[in-house]
Design a protein around this motif. Structure first.
Motif, PDB file in Angstrom:
ATOM      1  N   PRO A   5       1.146  -1.250   0.223  1.00 45.60           N
ATOM      2  CA  PRO A   5      -0.282   0.139  -0.059  1.00 45.60           C
ATOM      3  C   PRO A   5       0.836   1.103   0.183  1.00 45.60           C
ATOM      4  CG  PRO A   5      -0.521  -1.822   1.556  1.00 45.60           C
ATOM      5  CD  PRO A   5       0.413  -1.693   1.174  1.00 45.60           C
TER       6      PRO A   5
ATOM      7  N   GLY B 163       1.943   4.310  -4.739  1.00 40.67           N
ATOM      8  CA  GLY B 163       1.943   5.032  -5.336  1.00 40.67           C
ATOM      9  C   GLY B 163       1.944   4.078  -6.835  1.00 40.67           C
TER      10      GLY B 163
ATOM     11  N   SER C 209      -1.908   6.195  -8.405  1.00 44.41           N
ATOM     12  CA  SER C 209      -0.817   7.282  -9.223  1.00 44.41           C
ATOM     13  C   SER C 209      -0.441   6.784 -10.252  1.00 44.41           C
ATOM     14  CB  SER C 209      -0.645   7.828  -7.477  1.00 44.41           C
ATOM     15  OG  SER C 209      -0.791   8.342  -6.524  1.00 44.41           O
TER      16      SER C 209
ATOM     17  N   LYS D 161       8.171   7.435  -6.572  1.00 46.18           N
ATOM     18  CA  LYS D 161       8.376   8.151  -5.566  1.00 46.18           C
ATOM     19  C   LYS D 161      10.282   8.770  -5.754  1.00 46.18           C
ATOM     20  CE  LYS D 161       5.201   6.818  -2.628  1.00 46.18           C
ATOM     21  NZ  LYS D 161       4.118   6.984  -1.316  1.00 46.18           N
TER      22      LYS D 161
ATOM     23  N   ARG E 154      11.558  11.687  -4.101  1.00 42.92           N
ATOM     24  CA  ARG E 154      11.428  11.992  -2.970  1.00 42.92           C
ATOM     25  C   ARG E 154      13.280  11.209  -2.904  1.00 42.92           C
ATOM     26  NH1 ARG E 154       7.411   9.673   1.059  1.00 42.92           N
ATOM     27  NH2 ARG E 154       6.235  11.083   0.292  1.00 42.92           N
TER      28      ARG E 154
ATOM     29  N   ALA F 289       5.272   9.066  -9.681  1.00 43.57           N
ATOM     30  CA  ALA F 289       4.138   9.261 -10.787  1.00 43.57           C
ATOM     31  C   ALA F 289       3.717  10.339  -9.941  1.00 43.57           C
ATOM     32  CB  ALA F 289       3.146   8.357  -9.948  1.00 43.57           C
ATOM     33  N   LEU F 290       4.011  11.486  -8.896  1.00 48.57           N
ATOM     34  CA  LEU F 290       3.391  12.669  -8.932  1.00 48.57           C
ATOM     35  C   LEU F 290       3.903  13.299 -10.023  1.00 48.57           C
ATOM     36  CD1 LEU F 290       2.183  13.577  -6.099  1.00 48.57           C
ATOM     37  CD2 LEU F 290       4.242  14.500  -5.212  1.00 48.57           C
TER      38      LEU F 290
HETATM   39  P1  GDP Z   1      -1.070   3.447  -3.614  1.00 50.73           P
HETATM   40  O1  GDP Z   1      -2.102   2.795  -2.156  1.00 50.73           O
HETATM   41  O2  GDP Z   1      -0.130   1.265  -4.112  1.00 50.73           O
HETATM   42  O3  GDP Z   1      -2.060   2.712  -4.087  1.00 50.73           O
HETATM   43  O4  GDP Z   1      -0.413   4.871  -3.715  1.00 50.73           O
HETATM   44  P2  GDP Z   1      -1.146   5.991  -4.042  1.00 50.73           P
HETATM   45  O5  GDP Z   1      -1.167   5.873  -5.899  1.00 50.73           O
HETATM   46  O6  GDP Z   1      -2.623   5.696  -3.093  1.00 50.73           O
HETATM   47  O7  GDP Z   1      -0.193   6.591  -3.204  1.00 50.73           O
HETATM   48  C1  GDP Z   1       0.130   6.717  -1.907  1.00 50.73           C
HETATM   49  C2  GDP Z   1       1.057   8.189  -1.952  1.00 50.73           C
HETATM   50  O8  GDP Z   1       1.899   8.072  -2.252  1.00 50.73           O
HETATM   51  C3  GDP Z   1      -0.125   9.293  -2.075  1.00 50.73           C
HETATM   52  O9  GDP Z   1      -0.489  10.413  -1.133  1.00 50.73           O
HETATM   53  C4  GDP Z   1       0.460   9.916  -2.981  1.00 50.73           C
HETATM   54  O10 GDP Z   1       0.254  11.611  -3.611  1.00 50.73           O
HETATM   55  C5  GDP Z   1       1.959   9.563  -3.234  1.00 50.73           C
HETATM   56  N1  GDP Z   1       2.684   9.453  -4.113  1.00 50.73           N
HETATM   57  C6  GDP Z   1       2.092   8.831  -5.416  1.00 50.73           C
HETATM   58  N2  GDP Z   1       3.408   8.841  -6.690  1.00 50.73           N
HETATM   59  C7  GDP Z   1       4.207   9.355  -5.436  1.00 50.73           C
HETATM   60  C8  GDP Z   1       5.535  10.256  -6.537  1.00 50.73           C
HETATM   61  O11 GDP Z   1       6.254   9.537  -6.818  1.00 50.73           O
HETATM   62  N3  GDP Z   1       6.072  10.826  -5.271  1.00 50.73           N
HETATM   63  C9  GDP Z   1       5.256  11.721  -4.685  1.00 50.73           C
HETATM   64  N4  GDP Z   1       6.569  12.229  -3.910  1.00 50.73           N
HETATM   65  N5  GDP Z   1       4.463  11.518  -3.570  1.00 50.73           N
HETATM   66  C10 GDP Z   1       3.826   9.816  -4.392  1.00 50.73           C
END
Ligand code: GDP
Length: 441
Positions: free
Chosen positions: A224, A227, A230, A327, A330, A345-346
């Motif tokens: 979880p 991302g 995302s 990410k 980061r 993905a951001l």
């Molecule tokens: P999932 O549970 O794997 O589907 O993850 P989500 O897509 O819901 O993302 C979880 C959190 O990570 C969210 O707050 C996103 O905005 C953040 N996030 C996703 N991708 C990135 C990224 O490439 N960089 C950063 N800094 N945050 C990200």
């Protein structure tokens, strides 16, 4: 044989609608509705169409006659190209229904008649259906080739070779007392093995034809919050999945359809893989894992954690899967290992590269192939049965079994191929071969 008619173009308002009539009354219908003699075959003629009962004019239309057997169905076929208004189409169909011996066609009935009249074999019929359903370039190419008979020709060729082998086996039964070339049966073994090998390598195609037809399944897997949704959202270019900071919110499988180099791809976001607490979440994880397991490819995703390590691992990755470090905006570099794609993905960084890598993989594994390929489980079943029967025949031959039993196995192998193309008339063909078979008189 009844004459059938149907609207062959899509329903609803359109510039032109095509109404097709096939069967023995087709020419009569054309003459009655246009009030003029049938035009030359395959020549479009502009005419007025009437209701012959009331003399009310229905439309100005183009009409075309395809005289059987040189038509799609093999019967006399008439096409009316009328204006595509609902009332026009309803009017013409209504008049057609009033003729004796003429009725509305059942779904697929034109094609069924084409098959029954030997115009198309079953694989070509399936190719035609796939062509109409094709949504991507790769699907179109594959379906067109199959409709044009590439698969049917391949199987007919194999069937022809089997027929010859069967003739040899039969000959050694029927003409046992006569001067039969000594090596007739001995020649059969290698030929059987050769054919079985060819069919087997056709079977070992990694299911590429079926995948191209049905679509390729790609699952995004990882714990979880790395991302996954995302990335899915970014790829889809729209808000398809709910993105949240709270772990475990992606409870179900969400998916988008993509067209990658002509291959239809379903990209699924699976529920995060981790120790589940709630029941709902557990079920979500179970489904996600099952989906990841059965997918054609996986995008296995990890992300940096707050301690400078990694959230997740690549344990689920198999050969061919893509490993992704998300990410990357980061991470302080160095986290991405060998063969790992770093993306964000951001910010979108690296996402194009990921798409290119995925496209390349999908195209290499599932893109349209130069050789005709299996496109349905039905084909696969027939081919497996055929190879089994060939193997039984070969074993029988080697152990000196009665040629009559070997011949029976060969017949089964032929029937298995015949089921795929819809040709099952083994005995008729044998007669033909025996007529030219120069043993005896
Ligand atoms: P999932 O549970 O794997 O589907 O993850 P989500 O897509 O819901 O993302 C979880 C959190 O990570 C969210 O707050 C996103 O905005 C953040 N996030 C996703 N991708 C990135 C990224 O490439 N960089 C950063 N800094 N945050 C990200």
């Amino acid at each position: 044989m009844e004459t059938i008619y149907a609207l062959s173009s899509a329903g609803g308002r359109a510039g032109v609608a095509v109404i097709r009539v096939s069967g023995p009354e087709a020419i009569f219908v054309l003459e009655a509705m246009s009030g003029r003699p049938a035009p030359d075959a395959r020549r479009a003629v502009l005419c007025r169409l009437f209701d012959p009962a009331t003399r009310v004019e229905l439309d100005q239309a183009l009409m075309l006659l395809f005289e059987g057997p040189r038509s799609f169905t093999g019967e006399d076929v008439v096409e009316f190209h009328v204006h595509g208004g609902r009332a026009v189409v309803a009017g013409v169909l209504g008049v057609l229904s009033g003729f004796d011996g003429v009725r509305a066609a059942a779904p697929g009935e034109f094609t069924r008649r084409a098959f029954e009249n030997g115009k198309l074999d079953l694989t070509a019929v399936e190719g035609l259906a796939d062509l109409i359903d094709a949504e991507t370039e790769g699907q179109r190419r594959q379906a067109l080739r199959q409709m044009e008979g590439a698969l049917g020709r391949l199987y007919d060729g194999w069937r022809g070779r089997l027929l010859k082998m069967l003739a040899y086996a039969e000959a050694s039964i029927d003409f046992a007392d006569e001067d039969l070339p000594e090596d007739l049966l001995a020649r059969l073994g290698p030929e059987l093995a050769g054919l079985a090998n060819e069919i087997q390598s056709h079977l070992d195609d990694g299911h590429r034809g079926e995948r191209l037809r049905d679509g390729v399944e790609v699952a995004i897997v990882g714990p979880p919050n790395v991302g996954k949704s995302s990335l899915l959202n970014r790829l889809a270019g729209r808000e398809a999945a709910i993105v949240s900071d709270e772990a475990g919110t992606t409870r179900d499988v969400l998916e988008v359809r993509l067209d990658l180099a002509g291959v239809p791809v379903t990209l699924a976001d699976t529920a995060g893989i981790r120790e589940a607490e709630g029941l709902v979440e557990k079920e979500g994880i179970r489904r996600g894992l099952a989906r990841a397991e059965s997918a054609d490819l996986r995008l296995v995703m990890v992300a940096p954690d707050s301690q400078g390590g990694l959230e997740g691992n690549f344990d689920l990755a198999r050969g061919g899967d893509l490993k992704i470090l998300n990410k990357a905006d980061r991470a302080s570099g160095g986290l991405a290992g060998e063969g790992v794609l770093a993306i964000s993905a951001l910010t979108g960084e690296g996402v194009e590269k990921l798409v290119a890598a995925l496209t390349e993989k999908v195209e290499a594994l599932f893109g349209a192939s130069e050789n005709p390929v299996i496109t349905r489980a039905r084909h696969r079943e027939g081919l497996v049965d055929c190879v089994e029967a060939l193997e039984a025949a070969r074993m029988g031959l080697m152990s000196g079994l009665d040629p009559a039993l070997v011949a029976e196995d060969l017949r089964m192998a032929m029937r298995a191929l015949g089921r795929i193309t819809g040709r099952v008339d083994v005995e008729d063909l044998l007669d033909v071969v025996f007529r030219d078979f120069c043993i005896g008189k």
